[in-house]
Enzyme design. Structure first.
Site, mmCIF file in Angstrom:
data_model
loop_
_atom_site.group_PDB
_atom_site.id
_atom_site.type_symbol
_atom_site.label_atom_id
_atom_site.label_comp_id
_atom_site.label_asym_id
_atom_site.label_seq_id
_atom_site.Cartn_x
_atom_site.Cartn_y
_atom_site.Cartn_z
ATOM 1 N N GLU A 75 4.354 -4.896 7.228
ATOM 2 C CA GLU A 75 3.643 -3.782 7.879
ATOM 3 C C GLU A 75 4.132 -3.526 9.299
ATOM 4 O O GLU A 75 4.159 -2.391 9.776
ATOM 5 C CB GLU A 75 2.128 -4.066 7.907
ATOM 6 C CG GLU A 75 1.447 -3.991 6.548
ATOM 7 C CD GLU A 75 1.400 -5.320 5.795
ATOM 8 O OE1 GLU A 75 2.188 -6.239 6.131
ATOM 9 O OE2 GLU A 75 0.580 -5.444 4.879
ATOM 10 N N GLU A 125 -0.963 -9.086 -0.427
ATOM 11 C CA GLU A 125 -2.404 -9.259 -0.148
ATOM 12 C C GLU A 125 -3.225 -9.191 -1.435
ATOM 13 O O GLU A 125 -4.191 -9.936 -1.608
ATOM 14 C CB GLU A 125 -2.848 -8.202 0.868
ATOM 15 C CG GLU A 125 -2.204 -8.434 2.232
ATOM 16 C CD GLU A 125 -2.345 -7.254 3.177
ATOM 17 O OE1 GLU A 125 -1.886 -6.145 2.836
ATOM 18 O OE2 GLU A 125 -2.916 -7.424 4.268
ATOM 19 N N ALA A 142 0.865 -1.174 0.000
ATOM 20 C CA ALA A 142 0.000 0.000 0.000
ATOM 21 C C ALA A 142 0.905 1.227 0.000
ATOM 22 O O ALA A 142 2.044 1.174 0.484
ATOM 23 C CB ALA A 142 -0.892 -0.017 1.227
HETATM 24 C C1 LIG Z 1 -1.789 -3.000 3.251
HETATM 25 C C2 LIG Z 1 -1.115 -2.354 4.399
HETATM 26 C C3 LIG Z 1 -1.925 -2.300 5.600
HETATM 27 C C4 LIG Z 1 0.098 -1.841 4.425
HETATM 28 C C5 LIG Z 1 1.170 -1.874 3.458
HETATM 29 O O1 LIG Z 1 1.179 -2.467 2.411
HETATM 30 S S1 LIG Z 1 2.434 -0.928 3.980
HETATM 31 C C6 LIG Z 1 3.664 -1.140 2.763
HETATM 32 C C7 LIG Z 1 4.378 -2.421 2.909
HETATM 33 N N1 LIG Z 1 5.532 -2.405 2.039
HETATM 34 C C8 LIG Z 1 6.729 -2.027 2.447
HETATM 35 O O2 LIG Z 1 6.957 -1.678 3.597
HETATM 36 C C9 LIG Z 1 7.813 -2.024 1.394
HETATM 37 C C10 LIG Z 1 8.333 -0.612 1.185
HETATM 38 N N2 LIG Z 1 9.384 -0.584 0.183
HETATM 39 C C11 LIG Z 1 10.636 -1.032 0.413
HETATM 40 O O3 LIG Z 1 10.970 -1.527 1.461
HETATM 41 C C12 LIG Z 1 11.600 -0.894 -0.706
HETATM 42 O O4 LIG Z 1 11.098 0.059 -1.616
HETATM 43 C C13 LIG Z 1 11.868 -2.199 -1.479
HETATM 44 C C14 LIG Z 1 12.662 -3.169 -0.564
HETATM 45 C C15 LIG Z 1 10.592 -2.857 -1.941
HETATM 46 C C16 LIG Z 1 12.750 -1.877 -2.746
HETATM 47 O O5 LIG Z 1 13.901 -1.166 -2.353
HETATM 48 P P1 LIG Z 1 14.749 -0.362 -3.450
HETATM 49 O O6 LIG Z 1 15.907 0.221 -2.730
HETATM 50 O O7 LIG Z 1 15.036 -1.241 -4.616
HETATM 51 O O8 LIG Z 1 13.765 0.763 -3.990
HETATM 52 P P2 LIG Z 1 13.356 2.115 -3.250
HETATM 53 O O9 LIG Z 1 14.329 3.195 -3.631
HETATM 54 O O10 LIG Z 1 13.128 1.893 -1.807
HETATM 55 O O11 LIG Z 1 11.930 2.422 -3.925
HETATM 56 C C17 LIG Z 1 11.791 3.059 -5.199
HETATM 57 C C18 LIG Z 1 10.692 4.084 -5.053
HETATM 58 O O12 LIG Z 1 9.480 3.427 -4.743
HETATM 59 C C19 LIG Z 1 8.910 3.987 -3.570
HETATM 60 N N3 LIG Z 1 8.161 2.969 -2.813
HETATM 61 C C20 LIG Z 1 8.502 1.693 -2.587
HETATM 62 N N4 LIG Z 1 7.566 1.078 -1.872
HETATM 63 C C21 LIG Z 1 6.621 2.004 -1.625
HETATM 64 C C22 LIG Z 1 5.376 1.968 -0.923
HETATM 65 N N5 LIG Z 1 4.921 0.839 -0.335
HETATM 66 N N6 LIG Z 1 4.667 3.080 -0.858
HETATM 67 C C23 LIG Z 1 5.076 4.230 -1.455
HETATM 68 N N7 LIG Z 1 6.223 4.314 -2.160
HETATM 69 C C24 LIG Z 1 6.980 3.213 -2.230
HETATM 70 C C25 LIG Z 1 10.101 4.494 -2.789
HETATM 71 O O13 LIG Z 1 9.719 5.459 -1.846
HETATM 72 C C26 LIG Z 1 10.941 5.070 -3.904
HETATM 73 O O14 LIG Z 1 10.393 6.317 -4.287
HETATM 74 P P3 LIG Z 1 11.329 7.633 -4.354
HETATM 75 O O15 LIG Z 1 12.325 7.317 -5.426
HETATM 76 O O16 LIG Z 1 10.382 8.732 -4.719
HETATM 77 O O17 LIG Z 1 11.961 7.774 -3.018
#
Ligand SMILES: CC(C)=CC(=O)SCCNC(=O)CCNC(=O)[C@H](O)C(C)(C)COP(=O)(O)OP(=O)(O)OC[C@H]1O[C@@H](n2cnc3c(N)ncnc32)[C@H](O)[C@@H]1OP(=O)(O)O
Length: 258
Positions: free
Chosen positions: A132, A112, A66
């Site tokens: 999460e 999910e 999300a």
């Molecule tokens: C359903 C419910 C209740 C909750 C959820 O789903 S909460 C979200 C759960 N997911 C996470 O916690 C994963 C978050 N992301 C990461 O940990 C990493 O992005 C990664 C391990 C998947 C990949 O790492 P990598 O270093 O290859 O890439 P990043 O530079 O971190 O990401 C690129 C770009 O995408 C944005 N990003 C990634 N995931 C999310 C997200 N879940 N929501 C919003 N944005 C996301 C990340 O910020 C980055 O954007 P910027 O370049 O603008 O910083």
């Protein structure tokens, strides 16, 4: 079908293909994705040309969860009053079969969403998890329920409480993933499986999906009775006559979804 901001939509024969398309955010699932995906699935459900659906993302990410940027400023009252994430349940109400073709990250809401589909075909590089807890919350799109039903309590607890990821091989062993294929073959394999499903009697396919899904909700006796009644009702269809006649006559059936 109209153009979408966060999805690419096409049909390949009688298969509807939906590609999540927010590459810069690793397909993070915001409210626009939720609205558009619901709309796209409703259109495919209503389209008589479409017999099955494939949902996929990019090679790097099916969906990284999300959208954290969208959720960060939300307070409890708004989350509760607006039923935050409640709209995602509409995806699971799709009647036609949906195959999730997962490459790369399927985390949090991404995992999910894949589990809302009917089965998951994973590329070798797929990674699944419910991180999460690392953000101070818990799964909110069905992870604690669907993951537990898919992999059992021990592994679901491990994933939900530690936030660790599991690779495709572990996910297949655990029963989350139906098959693993090479990253290059992922989309073709999912489209071929969907085309096969679409070639069968639509009535039988929808009843099969319904019957399997009810296994999570009914007692064994109720589920067996439901299955038998659905099975018996298929003898009212022309497709049952055609399917069995074709077998007896050693030819391919020509189903007309009637
Ligand atoms: C359903 C419910 C209740 C909750 C959820 O789903 S909460 C979200 C759960 N997911 C996470 O916690 C994963 C978050 N992301 C990461 O940990 C990493 O992005 C990664 C391990 C998947 C990949 O790492 P990598 O270093 O290859 O890439 P990043 O530079 O971190 O990401 C690129 C770009 O995408 C944005 N990003 C990634 N995931 C999310 C997200 N879940 N929501 C919003 N944005 C996301 C990340 O910020 C980055 O954007 P910027 O370049 O603008 O910083």
């Amino acid at each position: 079908m109209q153009d979408f901001e966060t999805l690419l939509i096409e049909t390949r024969g009688d298969v509807g293909l939906i590609t999540l398309n927010r590459p810069k955010a690793l397909n993070a699932l915001n409210s626009t994705v939720m609205r558009e995906l619901t709309q796209a699935l409703r259109s495919f459900d209503a389209d008589p040309q479409v017999g099955a659906i494939v949902l996929t993302g990019s090679e790097k990410a099916f969906a990284a969860g999300a959208d954290i940027k969208e959720m960060q400023p939300v307070n409890f009252v708004d989350a509760y009053l607006d039923d935050l994430l409640g709209g995602w349940e509409a995806i699971a109400a799709t009647r036609k079969p949906i195959i999730a073709a997962v490459s790369g990250y399927a985390l949090g809401g991404g995992c999910e969403l894949a589990m809302m589909c009917d089965f998951i075909i994973a590329a070798e590089n797929a990674k699944f998890g419910q991180p999460e807890i690392t953000l101070g919350v818990i799964p909110g799109m069905g992870g604690s329920q669907r993951l537990t039903r898919a992999v059992g309590k021990a592994k679901a607890m491990d994933l939900v409480l530690t936030g660790r990821m599991m690779d495709a091989a572990e996910a297949e062993r655990a029963g989350l993933v139906a098959r693993i294929v090479s990253t290059e073959r992922l989309l073709d394999e999912a489209l071929e499986a969907a085309a096969k499903i679409a070639s069968f009697s639509r009535v039988a396919v929808l009843m099969a999906k319904d019957a399997v899904n009810r296994a999570d909700e009914l007692t064994l006796a109720e589920g067996l009775r439901l299955e038998r009644r659905l099975f018996q009702s298929l003898f009212a269809t022309a497709d049952q006559k055609e399917g069995m006649a074709a077998f007896m006559e050693k030819r391919k059936p020509d189903f007309n979804n009637r």
